[in-house]
Design a protein around this motif. Structure first.
Motif, short mmCIF file in Angstrom:
data_model
loop_
_atom_site.label_atom_id
_atom_site.label_comp_id
_atom_site.label_asym_id
_atom_site.label_seq_id
_atom_site.Cartn_x
_atom_site.Cartn_y
_atom_site.Cartn_z
N THR A 101 31.40 -6.28 -48.24
CA THR A 101 32.24 -5.35 -47.48
C THR A 101 32.57 -5.93 -46.11
N SER B 118 35.63 2.82 -46.82
CA SER B 118 34.60 3.76 -47.30
C SER B 118 35.21 4.90 -48.10
N ASP C 12 31.74 0.06 -49.56
CA ASP C 12 30.83 0.15 -48.43
C ASP C 12 29.53 -0.55 -48.77
#
Length: 352
Positions: free
Chosen positions: A326, A308, A313
């Protein structure tokens, strides 16, 4: 021997699917928690996050059911069980907790700098260990409690009739109904606390794995249960979020009927698919992820945090693609990380 191998194949399939699901839940969670806007008519990002999260909420219950399926059939002495199982779960937990503590401490110094009160570090470290150095580590505290109880219930389960086990599960189901106060506004006049909590999933997993014969009718019921559970989680979460004006976590809880239905459904569906896949490459990946599943679970939130930081993300490209992509990236990195730790001296004891 063939029956044992077949049994292990579907067990591995359950473990891998649950591992992927728990990663996807944690990838989707930020979208669900932060992207609901009561003043917006669409909330597209929130809906996508809610969809993926609702689809995968079975993850933790299925992990507990898997534990019951694997451990309750075993006959092992109390001392050997506690030594073998607690070492298996505790050493990796302590190692990865230490990693999270160091990571959290680095973030603390980064954010607070010279403002960090060194005399409070000791208290902070104790809280990190007792409350969990990362949010997902609550599961380990819970499962250790179940491990301590397994030597007590295993002798009963091994000789109990199907009717006796269904009797227990029936009362456990009722406790979930009373626990889900949004559905039932009254409380039980009886003290049913002896039947509550995750122990129900433990015995349920054993019952489905060892006692339940899956017919076509049961398989169809399982499919209906899974779809119903996911749909109920999706819709009820929206309705309560909409009425509250902010995100409601009520129907995401693991001890809810909607999540229970999804967990039962997916567990039976996977058990029914017992044969090996024809693709050897997929089988190899499946076996690898299954082998390092516990370590992947312990490490994946660290990987998500780091990803992140680099804007990898749920919002990557678009949430429809970003969440599964992700999840895949996190799975690959976590598996590689655990594999590397496993190859270090004594790494096999701490990697998970």
């Amino acid at each position: 021997m063939k029956e044992t191998n077949t049994r292990l194949v579907w067990i591995d399939n359950v473990r891998v699917i649950a591992t992927i699901a728990v990663i996807m839940v944690h990838v989707a969670t930020p979208a669900v928690f932060t992207q609901y806007n009561p003043n917006s008519a669409s909330n597209t990002v929130w809906w996508i996050g809610n969809m993926y999260d609702s689809l995968c909420r079975f993850c933790v219950p299925v992990f507990v059911m898997l534990t019951g399926a694997l451990l309750l059939p075993q006959t092992i002495s109390l001392s050997n069980f506690l030594k073998k199982r607690l070492n298996r779960i505790m050493l990796p937990f302590l190692f990865w907790s230490s990693v999270y503590i160091v990571f959290n401490l680095a973030l603390k110094f980064r954010d607070e700098g010279s403002q960090v009160a060194m005399h409070n570090i000791g208290h902070w470290l104790i809280l990190q260990l007792t409350q969990g150095a990362a949010p997902h580590l609550w599961y380990v505290y819970m499962i250790i409690g179940l491990y301590l109880f397994i030597p007590i219930i295993q002798p009963w389960v091994s000789i109990a009739s199907n009717k006796a086990i269904i009797y227990f599960l029936g009362i456990w189901f009722i406790t979930l109904l009373f626990h889900q106060q949004k559905l039932l506004s009254v409380t039980s006049p009886l003290d049913l606390s002896y039947f509550t909590g995750y122990i129900g999933y433990l015995i349920l997993g054993y019952f489905i794995a060892e006692r339940l014969v899956i017919s076509k009718a049961i398989l169809y019921c399982a499919i209906i249960l899974f779809i119903t559970g996911v749909a109920a989680t999706l819709a009820a979460t929206y309705l309560y979020t909409y009425n509250q004006g902010s995100f409601s976590h009520t129907f995401y809880e693991y001890l809810t009927l909607n999540v229970l239905f999804a967990a039962i459904g997916i567990f039976i569906i996977i058990k029914n698919q017992q044969g090996e896949l024809r693709n050897n490459a997929i089988n190899t990946v499946r076996d690898f992820v299954s082998r390092y599943g516990y370590g992947i679970y312990l490490s994946h939130l660290l990987v998500i945090s780091i990803l992140s930081h680099f804007k990898i993300d749920y919002s990557l490209i678009t949430p429809v693609i970003g969440i599964p992509l992700t999840t895949l990236i996190c799975l690959l990195i976590s598996a590689a990380l655990v594999y590397i730790v496993n190859k270090l001296p004594y790494g096999k004891y701490i990697s998970g």
